[in-house]
Design a protein around this motif. Structure first.
Motif, short mmCIF file in Angstrom:
data_model
loop_
_atom_site.label_atom_id
_atom_site.label_comp_id
_atom_site.label_asym_id
_atom_site.label_seq_id
_atom_site.Cartn_x
_atom_site.Cartn_y
_atom_site.Cartn_z
N ARG A 146 -14.01 -33.17 -90.23
CA ARG A 146 -14.28 -31.95 -91.14
C ARG A 146 -13.14 -31.37 -91.15
O ARG A 146 -12.63 -30.83 -92.61
CB ARG A 146 -15.48 -31.05 -91.01
N ILE A 150 -10.70 -30.92 -94.88
CA ILE A 150 -10.40 -29.52 -95.30
C ILE A 150 -9.02 -29.29 -95.22
O ILE A 150 -8.31 -28.86 -96.47
CB ILE A 150 -11.27 -28.52 -94.60
N TYR A 154 -6.51 -28.50 -98.78
CA TYR A 154 -5.84 -27.37 -98.72
C TYR A 154 -4.27 -27.42 -99.00
O TYR A 154 -3.61 -26.73 -99.67
CB TYR A 154 -6.19 -26.31 -97.75
N ALA A 165 -8.56 -23.97 -92.51
CA ALA A 165 -9.40 -25.12 -92.55
C ALA A 165 -10.17 -25.25 -91.29
O ALA A 165 -11.37 -25.44 -91.16
CB ALA A 165 -8.29 -26.36 -92.38
#
Length: 174
Positions: A146, A150, A154, A165
């Motif tokens: 995950r 993220i 970004y 994140a």
């Protein structure tokens, strides 16, 4: 009461058809869904809101951008967020498009048709988008996967916020 060839309204379950809850993306035991680290968000705009059906604008050429076009793009992107519910995306679209139309009655009629087509499309578009956005990872790798997804997002779209994140990945289950 009804003549030959008519069907009573109670034979149809309109509420279930129009408010369909689609099942979440699932993995086999010991694995959990996580976003693919390099998800590419795509949108076909308002013209394909309902199960591949092309929306036509009466009197228009079909290529006119609608005042709520950005809401359609957000809707397509929303479906591509691994783990999000269909209902959440649909509700967000309805709110966004109503705000974009304001008091414009033609625009409001257009979004009513889009909303109906979106709901009649069922789970197919949602399921396809989730399948493209999610992958199954061993449960012990989920937090790392995950965060990786993220962080990639970004880095590409908001490099100044890459440090967020880790904290955002930790909030994924809440």
């Amino acid at each position: 009461s009804g003549g030959a060839g008519t069907v009573a309204a109670q034979d149809f379950d309109y509420d279930n058809m129009m408010n369909q809850n689609c099942p979440d993306f699932r993995c086999s035991s010991g694995y959990s869904p996580v976003p693919k680290s390099r998800t590419k968000f795509e949108s076909t705009g308002c013209s394909s809101m309902g199960g591949g059906a092309l929306m036509m604008n009466p009197g228009g050429n079909g290529n006119d951008e609608k005042p709520y076009e950005h809401c359609c793009h957000q809707w397509h992107a929303c479906y591509q967020i691994c783990g999000i519910s269909k209902q959440s995306c649909d509700t967000t679209f309805e709110t966004c498009s109503k705000q974009a139309c304001g008091l414009d009655t033609q625009c409001t009629k257009d979004i009513e048709i889009n909303n109906m087509m979106m709901k009649l499309g069922g789970c197919k578009k949602y399921d396809q988008a989730q399948y493209q956005a999610c992958e199954c990872a061993p449960s012990h790798q989920v937090p790392q996967k995950r965060e990786q997804a993220i962080r990639y997002f970004y880095k590409k779209f908001a490099p100044d916020n890459v440090d967020k994140a880790k904290d955002l990945a930790a909030k994924a289950d809440t």
